[in-house]
Structures are given as C-alpha cells and as structure tokens.
Design a protein around this motif. Structure first.
Motif, PDB file in Angstrom:
ATOM      1  N   ARG A 236     -44.818  52.340  21.269  1.00 32.03           N
ATOM      2  CA  ARG A 236     -43.535  53.122  21.896  1.00 32.03           C
ATOM      3  C   ARG A 236     -43.348  52.130  23.518  1.00 32.03           C
ATOM      4  NH1 ARG A 236     -42.866  59.631  21.928  1.00 32.03           N
ATOM      5  NH2 ARG A 236     -42.675  59.192  19.422  1.00 32.03           N
ATOM      6  N   ASP A 238     -41.121  52.476  26.818  1.00 38.31           N
ATOM      7  CA  ASP A 238     -39.642  53.264  27.840  1.00 38.31           C
ATOM      8  C   ASP A 238     -38.051  52.331  27.758  1.00 38.31           C
ATOM      9  OD1 ASP A 238     -41.358  54.667  28.985  1.00 38.31           O
ATOM     10  OD2 ASP A 238     -41.649  53.354  30.725  1.00 38.31           O
ATOM     11  N   ALA A 239     -37.368  52.731  26.925  1.00 41.46           N
ATOM     12  CA  ALA A 239     -35.927  52.270  27.242  1.00 41.46           C
ATOM     13  C   ALA A 239     -34.716  52.761  27.161  1.00 41.46           C
ATOM     14  CB  ALA A 239     -35.487  52.052  25.737  1.00 41.46           C
ATOM     15  N   ASP A 240     -33.185  52.017  27.954  1.00 45.63           N
ATOM     16  CA  ASP A 240     -32.576  53.086  28.080  1.00 45.63           C
ATOM     17  C   ASP A 240     -31.467  53.192  27.697  1.00 45.63           C
ATOM     18  OD1 ASP A 240     -30.635  54.076  30.255  1.00 45.63           O
ATOM     19  OD2 ASP A 240     -29.234  52.391  30.875  1.00 45.63           O
ATOM     20  N   ASN A 241     -31.704  53.926  26.642  1.00 50.59           N
ATOM     21  CA  ASN A 241     -31.078  54.830  25.589  1.00 50.59           C
ATOM     22  C   ASN A 241     -31.231  56.248  25.904  1.00 50.59           C
ATOM     23  OD1 ASN A 241     -33.575  55.768  24.382  1.00 50.59           O
ATOM     24  ND2 ASN A 241     -33.324  53.789  22.848  1.00 50.59           N
ATOM     25  N   TYR A 245     -36.860  56.091  24.487  1.00 50.21           N
ATOM     26  CA  TYR A 245     -37.842  55.047  24.261  1.00 50.21           C
ATOM     27  C   TYR A 245     -37.099  54.417  22.868  1.00 50.21           C
ATOM     28  CZ  TYR A 245     -39.140  57.763  20.133  1.00 50.21           C
ATOM     29  OH  TYR A 245     -39.211  58.718  19.637  1.00 50.21           O
ATOM     30  N   GLU A 246     -37.837  53.338  22.771  1.00 46.80           N
ATOM     31  CA  GLU A 246     -38.057  52.691  21.091  1.00 46.80           C
ATOM     32  C   GLU A 246     -38.741  52.484  21.168  1.00 46.80           C
ATOM     33  OE1 GLU A 246     -35.513  49.004  22.036  1.00 46.80           O
ATOM     34  OE2 GLU A 246     -36.837  48.101  23.277  1.00 46.80           O
ATOM     35  N   VAL A 248     -41.117  49.155  18.988  1.00 44.17           N
ATOM     36  CA  VAL A 248     -41.214  47.639  19.087  1.00 44.17           C
ATOM     37  C   VAL A 248     -42.306  47.206  18.202  1.00 44.17           C
ATOM     38  CG1 VAL A 248     -39.894  46.861  21.319  1.00 44.17           C
ATOM     39  CG2 VAL A 248     -42.418  47.496  21.111  1.00 44.17           C
ATOM     40  N   GLU A 252     -42.848  39.733  19.315  1.00 49.15           N
ATOM     41  CA  GLU A 252     -41.225  39.947  20.227  1.00 49.15           C
ATOM     42  C   GLU A 252     -40.648  39.012  19.260  1.00 49.15           C
ATOM     43  OE1 GLU A 252     -38.109  39.576  22.200  1.00 49.15           O
ATOM     44  OE2 GLU A 252     -38.797  38.124  21.866  1.00 49.15           O
TER      45      GLU A 252
END
Length: 297
Positions: A236, A238-241, A245-246, A248, A252
């Motif tokens: 988990r 951090d994400a701007d949603n 979070y998102e 991954v 990559e």
C-alpha cells in the motif's frame, strides 16, 4: 505482445475442476471442512478470513470459524487448535497470521495436525516439501506454479531468480523450482535485501519471482528481454485518489511490461491463486483423511 496473466481466470478454472473432486467426496459422505482461527483485530486479517470463508461457501466446502480475543492467554489459542485437530469434520486448519506478540508463531504452526496443515507450514510438511514428497505445497508458491503452467512457461533448464527468502513464499518457491519434477528443474538463485547488485542477478534470469515486500523494487531495467515476471508483492502506497492509497507490487509494472514476455499484475495476478490453492489443499486433505482418492487438477 506481453501476456498479462489473469489470476482470477486461472483460479476460476481450477475451482471449477475442484467441484468434481468435491462431488466424489460427497458420494462417499464426506464434506471438506476448513477451519479458520482469528486472534487479531487487524482489519486486513479480518478481510482475508472473510474472503476465505466466502470462497469455501461458493465451492461447497464447510467453513468453520473461531475468533479469540487478542488479549486472551496463548493457551486459549492452543486449546482451540487442539479441539479442531480432534474434530473429524475439520479437514484443514488455518490460523490467520499475525498472532499477538505474546503468542509464539512457531509453536502455533507446530500445534496444527500436519495432515490438517493446509498452509503447508508445519515443520513436517516443510521437510516433506524439501525432500520432494510434498503433502501440501504452500498456497502462494503452488499458485505460481499453476500460473506458469497456464501460460505454458516451461521451467526446465531455465535460470530462475527468487527475490525474497520468507518462509511463506521465497524459500518454498525456490524449493519447488529446483525439484526434479514438473514445474521444477530450474537453476534457481535466491536473492534478498542484502544481495549486492540485485539487478545483475535478475537480468540473467528467464524467470523472476519478486516476493521481497518492497514496493516496485524491481523495474524494467532489471529484467531481461522476454523474461517471465511473477509479482507476489502487495504494497500500500500513498496516492492522490479517493482512498488516499493504491496497491502496487514488488515490480514496477509498466516498465517491466515493456521487456517481459509474461507478467502478473497487482492486484489480480498471484493473489487470487493463493486462496484457490488453499481450497485445493483442503480438498486434498479431506481425501487423505477419508481415504477417498480424488482426481485433483
């Protein structure tokens, strides 16, 4: 074009094939039963247990659940496991990890009857795996073998690199890859957090299994052209949603996809296979304990 493996599709196919095994057992008056034991208030653990219960119910496996107060004495957990060991209606036992700090994890694993240890973590089952006579293969590594098989990835004679050395994934995965058996016969290297120049190792690999627990540790520059990349990580970040979070993987994805011939996404790759193989092991355990031969997929 890169083959992005769909773990849900492969898992669904195996589950459908398991229905025939369950019908065979039913004809002998046996209903496979899986007991889950939760001694935690961790939301992720509660979610995982709920997912396993739903999967059992969907397939026709009896789901038995025991919850224990995280502040209760360790003996309460061991007594619960002992009662499940003695219950003939219970064929598989899974104690959801982590357990509280005052409970010794290794003692928990040893307390489960090896014939009901559908995670495959009891020392007896670990020893049988290493010896090439596995009773139960651990669910995630076994699921990876099934994904490779579904993608027609032949491991024989290939160079494989496993990134991670956990008891749950890294070590058993390496053991399965070196076995003199289908899905094995690979020349296998195990890397980890102290490996010097990880990329130099992974670039030599035909098959990379990333299971280190570090977000996007492996990128496209570390992958050989045409390699198979299996991403076990679920991290988990951090994400701007809306959620903030998102999820991954340890790989990559976008840069690795440019070079890999076969790759698993996160989510939707290895994850669904883990629960599928837990169901597989439960059905197998029921067949062993009832002495009913079942034709496992």
């Amino acid at each position: 074009m890169t083959n992005v493996l769909d773990g849900n599709a492969v898992g669904d196919r195996i589950r459908e094939e398991l229905r025939g095994c369950i019908d065979t057992l039913d004809g002998e008056g046996v209903t496979p039963g899986l007991a889950t034991v939760l001694m935690s208030e961790d939301p992720a653990s509660e979610t995982y247990v709920s997912m396993k219960q739903r999967a059992c119910e969907d397939l026709g496996i009896e789901s038995i659940h025991r919850e224990i107060d995280p502040d209760a004495p360790a003996e309460e957990l061991f007594e619960t496991v002992e009662s499940l060991n003695d219950d003939p209606e219970v064929h598989g036992i899974l104690v959801q990890m982590p357990v509280p700090d005052h409970v010794d994890k290794r003692t928990v694993l040893r307390s489960i009857d090896p014939e009901k240890d559908v995670d495959g973590f009891h020392p007896e089952n670990v020893g049988r795996l290493v010896a090439g006579d596995a009773r139960f293969k651990p669910c995630t590594p076994h699921g990876i073998q099934k994904l490779l098989e579904a993608a027609d990835v032949d491991t024989e004679g290939k160079e494989a690199v496993v990134v991670g050395r956990s008891d749950i994934v890294g070590k058993p995965m390496a053991n399965l890859l070196i076995q003199k058996a289908p899905g094995g016969n690979a020349t296998t290297t195990v890397c980890h957090s102290r490996t010097d120049d990880l990329g130099a190792k992974t670039r030599e690999a035909d098959i990379v299994v990333a299971a280190a627990g570090y977000p996007e540790l492996v990128d496209g520059s570390m992958i050989a052209e045409g390699a198979t990349v299996i991403d076990v990580g679920v991290n988990r970040v951090d994400a701007d949603n809306e959620k903030g979070y998102e999820l991954v993987g340890d790989v990559e994805f976008e840069s690795a996809k440019e070079r890999a011939e076969v790759i698993t996404p996160v989510p939707g790759g290895v994850g669904p296979m883990t629960i599928t193989m837990l169901l597989y092991n439960t059905v197998k355990a029921a067949g062993i304990q009832a002495d009913v031969p079942v034709d496992l997929p």
